[in-house]
Design a protein around this motif. Structure first.
Motif, PDB file in Angstrom:
ATOM      1  N   ASP A  93       0.830  -1.096   0.047  1.00 58.00           N
ATOM      2  CA  ASP A  93       0.016  -0.018   0.158  1.00 58.00           C
ATOM      3  C   ASP A  93       0.764   1.251   0.164  1.00 58.00           C
ATOM      4  O   ASP A  93       0.237   2.281  -0.092  1.00 58.00           O
ATOM      5  CB  ASP A  93      -1.069   0.042   1.113  1.00 58.00           C
ATOM      6  N   GLY A  94       2.265   1.146  -0.187  1.00 62.96           N
ATOM      7  CA  GLY A  94       2.943   2.277  -0.127  1.00 62.96           C
ATOM      8  C   GLY A  94       3.477   2.848   1.305  1.00 62.96           C
ATOM      9  O   GLY A  94       4.372   3.748   1.408  1.00 62.96           O
ATOM     10  N   SER A  95       2.957   2.165   2.252  1.00 65.70           N
ATOM     11  CA  SER A  95       3.649   2.856   3.575  1.00 65.70           C
ATOM     12  C   SER A  95       4.918   2.179   4.004  1.00 65.70           C
ATOM     13  O   SER A  95       5.214   1.139   3.580  1.00 65.70           O
ATOM     14  CB  SER A  95       2.645   2.205   4.642  1.00 65.70           C
ATOM     15  N   LEU A  96       5.751   3.027   4.692  1.00 65.21           N
ATOM     16  CA  LEU A  96       7.131   2.818   4.804  1.00 65.21           C
ATOM     17  C   LEU A  96       7.043   2.552   6.642  1.00 65.21           C
ATOM     18  O   LEU A  96       6.422   3.328   7.284  1.00 65.21           O
ATOM     19  CB  LEU A  96       7.693   3.820   4.782  1.00 65.21           C
ATOM     20  N   TRP A  97       7.721   1.385   6.802  1.00 70.37           N
ATOM     21  CA  TRP A  97       7.748   0.906   8.215  1.00 70.37           C
ATOM     22  C   TRP A  97       9.143   0.869   8.648  1.00 70.37           C
ATOM     23  O   TRP A  97      10.273   0.301   7.784  1.00 70.37           O
ATOM     24  CB  TRP A  97       7.169  -0.435   8.449  1.00 70.37           C
ATOM     25  N   THR A  98       9.540   1.202   9.884  1.00 71.27           N
ATOM     26  CA  THR A  98      11.079   1.164  10.454  1.00 71.27           C
ATOM     27  C   THR A  98      11.154   0.801  11.775  1.00 71.27           C
ATOM     28  O   THR A  98      10.160   0.773  12.487  1.00 71.27           O
ATOM     29  CB  THR A  98      11.655   2.521  10.277  1.00 71.27           C
ATOM     30  N   TRP A  99      12.258  -0.048  11.997  1.00 73.32           N
ATOM     31  CA  TRP A  99      12.552  -0.465  13.418  1.00 73.32           C
ATOM     32  C   TRP A  99      14.003  -0.666  13.772  1.00 73.32           C
ATOM     33  O   TRP A  99      14.891  -0.461  12.691  1.00 73.32           O
ATOM     34  CB  TRP A  99      11.968  -1.533  13.691  1.00 73.32           C
ATOM     35  N   GLY A 100      14.377  -0.773  14.873  1.00 73.01           N
ATOM     36  CA  GLY A 100      15.758  -0.981  15.389  1.00 73.01           C
ATOM     37  C   GLY A 100      16.635   0.221  16.115  1.00 73.01           C
ATOM     38  O   GLY A 100      15.628   1.150  16.797  1.00 73.01           O
ATOM     39  N   TYR A 101      17.910   0.427  15.543  1.00 76.17           N
ATOM     40  CA  TYR A 101      18.678   1.356  16.330  1.00 76.17           C
ATOM     41  C   TYR A 101      18.013   2.913  15.793  1.00 76.17           C
ATOM     42  O   TYR A 101      17.778   2.949  14.573  1.00 76.17           O
ATOM     43  CB  TYR A 101      20.080   1.373  15.932  1.00 76.17           C
TER      44      TYR A 101
END
Length: 320
Positions: A93-101
């Motif tokens: 759907d074009g959504s950007l997801w991030t995680w971590g440091y």
């Protein structure tokens, strides 16, 4: 997978090094790796991670330092990008997801708190890239956004201030590449723009001063790649231009002099990629050429001699 496995980065449920390939998963369409962890996307769009998890880079609700077994963390993923202990994924759907440091705000969630599970950051994203501690994202409307560490102006917002949320940098962008502490972007009109760290001339603006805002360096560019201290671009006439660090011949112009403006290296090039202090290019006749650092035989020319000009390695290479 095979090789070094001290953090379980091979994903075969052990931490024993492997000297021959070991099957890990089926139905994989993309795999990305960092030195200590990996991520894979399966045909159904599921994203799986394994390896080092010191800062939550696996995207799991766990305090375990590492995991040697792949585990699914997201659905409907079309691309994934790995950085220095952090990760980003784009969904269908074009959504950007991030995680971590997240010490420098590189996750883009408005904080500097490490995250052990994926968080949605933006919508309408078509591509994402990760430097050392920053991210760059291109949206479907051609706008380019950046966030995270900015000590060398690598975000391109005219400052050296770290950003914990996305900041718009440019419009009319069709593609970009970011690595280490600098970025290159191609606009719809074919112009190439660069910014960030410039200690070896990798920006290409004829200086060695870091650049905090995008500067135009070439016209008629169709593709670009960046390495730690180099930039390479292919123009519409299939000419390859390279600039930046050259102490082991990685520019390919026959010298060891660092270059702070684009130097034409080859003609008839359809693809070029920068490695660690070396380069490879494919020409339109399907020939593979390499040059630069070669102490482990990485150029493939049956020697360990550094090459300061392109050396022909193979023929009949499938064209991109």
């Amino acid at each position: 997978t095979w090789g070094w496995n001290y953090n379980g980065q091979l994903g075969n449920s052990t931490i024993a090094d492997r000297y021959a390939p070991v099957k890990v998963m089926d139905n994989v369409i993309d795999v990305e790796m960092c030195s200590t962890y990996m991520a894979a996307i399966q045909l159904d769009g599921s994203l799986w991670t394994w390896g080092n998890n010191e800062y939550g880079e696996l995207g799991r609700e766990t305090s375990s330092y590492y995991s040697a077994t792949p585990e699914q963390i997201l659905d409907n993923v079309v691309s994934v990008c790995l950085g220095h202990h952090h990760m980003a994924a784009i969904k269908t759907d074009g959504s950007l997801w991030t995680w971590g440091y997240n010490r420098y705000g590189e996750l883009g969630d408005g904080t500097t708190t490490n995250r052990t599970t994926p968080m949605k950051i933006m919508d309408d994203v078509v591509s994402v890239g990760i430097g050392v501690y920053h991210m760059i994202a291109l949206k479907s409307d051609g706008s380019l956004w950046a966030w995270g560490e900015n000590d060398f102006g690598q975000l391109g917002d005219g400052t050296t201030k770290n950003r914990t949320q996305p900041v718009k940098i440019m419009d009319d962008v069709v593609s970009f590449c970011t690595e280490y502490y600098h970025t290159a972007a191609i606009k719809a009109d074919g112009t190439l723009w660069t910014w960030g760290l410039n200690n070896y001339g990798q920006i290409g603006d004829e200086t060695f001063e870091e650049c905090h805002t995008p500067v135009k360096v070439l016209d008629d560019v169709v593709s670009v790649d960046v390495g730690n201290y180099n930039t390479a671009a292919v123009t519409s006439d299939e000419a390859l231009w390279v600039w930046g660090a050259n102490y082991v011949g990685q520019v390919g112009d026959g010298t060891s002099e660092n270059r702070n403006k684009p130097v034409k290296i080859m003609d008839n090039v359809v693809m070029a990629r920068i490695g660690f202090e070396n380069m490879a290019a494919i020409t339109s006749d399907g020939t593979l050429w390499t040059w630069g650092r070669n102490d482990y035989g990485q150029l493939g020319d049956d020697t360990t001699t550094y090459r300061y000009t392109p050396v022909k390695i193979m023929e009949d290479i499938m064209l991109p």
